[in-house]
Design a protein around this motif. Structure first.
Motif, PDB file in Angstrom:
ATOM      1  N   VAL A 184       0.852  -1.183   0.000  1.00  0.00           N
ATOM      2  CA  VAL A 184       0.000   0.000   0.000  1.00  0.00           C
ATOM      3  C   VAL A 184       0.889   1.234   0.000  1.00  0.00           C
ATOM      4  CG1 VAL A 184      -1.743   1.296   1.278  1.00  0.00           C
ATOM      5  CG2 VAL A 184      -1.823  -1.219   1.239  1.00  0.00           C
ATOM      6  N   PHE A 185       0.538   2.223  -0.793  1.00  0.00           N
ATOM      7  CA  PHE A 185       1.344   3.452  -0.864  1.00  0.00           C
ATOM      8  C   PHE A 185       1.371   4.106   0.515  1.00  0.00           C
ATOM      9  CE2 PHE A 185       2.682   7.680  -1.955  1.00  0.00           C
ATOM     10  CZ  PHE A 185       3.516   7.496  -3.049  1.00  0.00           C
ATOM     11  N   PRO A 186       2.575   4.371   1.057  1.00  0.00           N
ATOM     12  CA  PRO A 186       2.688   4.852   2.436  1.00  0.00           C
ATOM     13  C   PRO A 186       2.598   6.380   2.546  1.00  0.00           C
ATOM     14  CG  PRO A 186       4.856   4.467   1.563  1.00  0.00           C
ATOM     15  CD  PRO A 186       3.901   4.105   0.459  1.00  0.00           C
ATOM     16  N   GLU A 187       2.301   6.823   3.754  1.00  0.00           N
ATOM     17  CA  GLU A 187       2.407   8.246   4.073  1.00  0.00           C
ATOM     18  C   GLU A 187       3.844   8.566   4.469  1.00  0.00           C
ATOM     19  OE1 GLU A 187      -0.315   9.499   7.034  1.00  0.00           O
ATOM     20  OE2 GLU A 187      -2.099   8.784   5.973  1.00  0.00           O
ATOM     21  N   ARG A 256      13.612   7.282  12.615  1.00  0.00           N
ATOM     22  CA  ARG A 256      12.572   8.300  12.453  1.00  0.00           C
ATOM     23  C   ARG A 256      11.556   7.882  11.385  1.00  0.00           C
ATOM     24  NH1 ARG A 256      16.027  13.739  11.744  1.00  0.00           N
ATOM     25  NH2 ARG A 256      13.938  14.633  11.517  1.00  0.00           N
ATOM     26  N   GLY A 257      11.592   6.607  10.997  1.00  0.00           N
ATOM     27  CA  GLY A 257      10.595   6.085  10.073  1.00  0.00           C
ATOM     28  C   GLY A 257      10.963   6.164   8.607  1.00  0.00           C
ATOM     29  N   LEU A 258      12.148   6.715   8.293  1.00  0.00           N
ATOM     30  CA  LEU A 258      12.502   6.889   6.889  1.00  0.00           C
ATOM     31  C   LEU A 258      12.804   5.546   6.220  1.00  0.00           C
ATOM     32  CD1 LEU A 258      13.065   8.721   4.490  1.00  0.00           C
ATOM     33  CD2 LEU A 258      15.406   9.025   5.333  1.00  0.00           C
ATOM     34  N   GLY A 259      13.436   4.623   6.951  1.00  0.00           N
ATOM     35  CA  GLY A 259      13.754   3.324   6.374  1.00  0.00           C
ATOM     36  C   GLY A 259      12.516   2.554   5.962  1.00  0.00           C
ATOM     37  N   LEU A 260      11.528   2.503   6.855  1.00  0.00           N
ATOM     38  CA  LEU A 260      10.279   1.821   6.530  1.00  0.00           C
ATOM     39  C   LEU A 260       9.566   2.504   5.370  1.00  0.00           C
ATOM     40  CD1 LEU A 260       8.097  -0.271   7.071  1.00  0.00           C
ATOM     41  CD2 LEU A 260       7.161   1.234   8.834  1.00  0.00           C
ATOM     42  N   LEU A 262      10.955   4.222   2.907  1.00  0.00           N
ATOM     43  CA  LEU A 262      11.663   3.896   1.674  1.00  0.00           C
ATOM     44  C   LEU A 262      11.342   2.479   1.211  1.00  0.00           C
ATOM     45  CD1 LEU A 262      15.313   5.279   1.848  1.00  0.00           C
ATOM     46  CD2 LEU A 262      13.639   5.661   0.038  1.00  0.00           C
ATOM     47  N   LEU A 263      11.343   1.537   2.158  1.00  0.00           N
ATOM     48  CA  LEU A 263      11.048   0.150   1.808  1.00  0.00           C
ATOM     49  C   LEU A 263       9.640   0.024   1.244  1.00  0.00           C
ATOM     50  CD1 LEU A 263      11.753  -2.865   1.798  1.00  0.00           C
ATOM     51  CD2 LEU A 263      10.911  -2.979   4.164  1.00  0.00           C
ATOM     52  N   ARG A 264       8.676   0.662   1.880  1.00  0.00           N
ATOM     53  CA  ARG A 264       7.292   0.552   1.417  1.00  0.00           C
ATOM     54  C   ARG A 264       7.116   1.203   0.051  1.00  0.00           C
ATOM     55  NH1 ARG A 264       3.185   2.116   6.170  1.00  0.00           N
ATOM     56  NH2 ARG A 264       1.738   1.283   4.600  1.00  0.00           N
TER      57      ARG A 264
END
Length: 315
Positions: A184-187, A256-260, A262-264
């Motif tokens: 699903v396209f992430p925020e 800070r959530g950037l890795g997740l 980018l992966l998503r």
């Protein structure tokens, strides 16, 4: 039972043995005889980065049929900065280290496995090599699973042989799959105003490799790279798999959530590129990444281990 030196005449039976041994290892698709011949001749996985072994040998265990084989090599160590002038080399107990690229034996043929391991160790001692690494990533067979892996848990009898002979785990990777993934396209994570650049590049298969880069004020602060499984196997069943070969975020921007994010985002791009299944791996000690991946669609399908040992002088 005899221990034999490998010759090209053994290749058809050796390829059949290798495929039988690795049949249950995730993402180990059947290797062609010429692919195994290439590995014996010194072809390595993606991780080698141009490194080469100085010399390699293959030994077979046979009682009329092949019971197992071992592939060994000698890896030169880099010299000191002044080594070219004074001939002295790094103080590492020797000028080179030993590598066991592959060791496999038929389940139940423990004596064959033991004889192969002892043959390998004697080969190292003849070259005054005391430090041995088993299944190092840099010299992985190019068709032995996806990148970064070592001895699979599905080869538990091989792992047990090394444990029983005084070897210890030096590295390892979890392999995780997400079959039929539907991302699903992430925020975007709060507090970031990053620019994302997506790039598709030709692979060795029909589907492209995919790279996403995150930039902040013209500085690259993160990257996610998926490559097609065609990089590891020519088999048709591998072509629908994409493997995450790299996911990284610069230190000031981690946690800070950037890795997740980018992966998503990358998974969305990979899915749009036509891939059906996704895979990723992480180091055994990287529990944060394991928690991260297993709570977002992936599940562990294999645990792999690299072993090492300092050989005693007299066996």
């Amino acid at each position: 039972m005899k221990i034999l030196d490998y010759s090209p005449d053994h290749l058809p039976e050796l390829a059949a043995l290798y495929n039988d041994l690795t049949r249950a290892v995730p993402h180990c698709y059947p290797a062609l005889a010429q692919e195994l011949a290439g590995a014996i001749a010194g072809e390595y996985g993606l991780e080698s980065s141009g490194q080469h072994l100085a010399v390699e040998s293959v030994f077979l265990a046979s009682d009329g049929e092949l019971l197992g084989f071992v592939h060994v090599g000698e890896r030169d160590q880099p010299r000191k900065e002044n080594g070219e002038e004074d001939g002295e080399e790094e103080e590492s107990g020797g000028s080179s280290t030993g590598v066991i690229r592959f060791l496999g034996y038929r389940r139940g043929c423990r004596d064959a496995g033991q004889a192969l391991l002892e043959t390998a160790e004697n080969w190292f001692r003849e070259r005054q090599i005391s430090s041995v690494t088993v299944f190092p990533q840099a010299f992985r067979y190019p068709f032995y699973g996806f990148a970064h892996i070592s001895i699979s848990d599905r080869l538990d009898h091989v792992q047990a042989l090394f444990f029983n002979n005084g070897y210890s785990v030096s590295e390892g990777e979890y392999v995780l799959d997400w079959p039929n993934f539907d991302p699903v396209f992430p925020e975007a994570p709060a507090g970031f105003d990053v620019d994302i650049y997506a790039q598709r590049t030709p692979s060795s298969g029909a589907l492209p490799d995919v790279t996403l880069k995150a930039h902040l004020d013209d500085e690259q602060i993160g990257e996610c790279v998926f490559i097609g499984a065609s990089a590891f196997s020519r088999r048709e069943e591998a072509q629908s798999w994409a493997f995450c070969n790299w996911l990284g975020v610069e230190e000031p921007y981690r946690r800070r959530g950037l890795g997740l994010y980018l992966l998503r985002l990358a998974l969305v791009e990979v899915h749009d590129a036509g891939y059906i299944h996704a895979a990723i791996s992480t180091a055994l000690e990287n529990y944060r990444a394991l928690l991260f991946y297993t709570n977002y669609g992936f599940h562990v399908v294999d645990t792999t281990r690299q072993f090492s040992r300092q050989l005693p002088e007299n066996g």
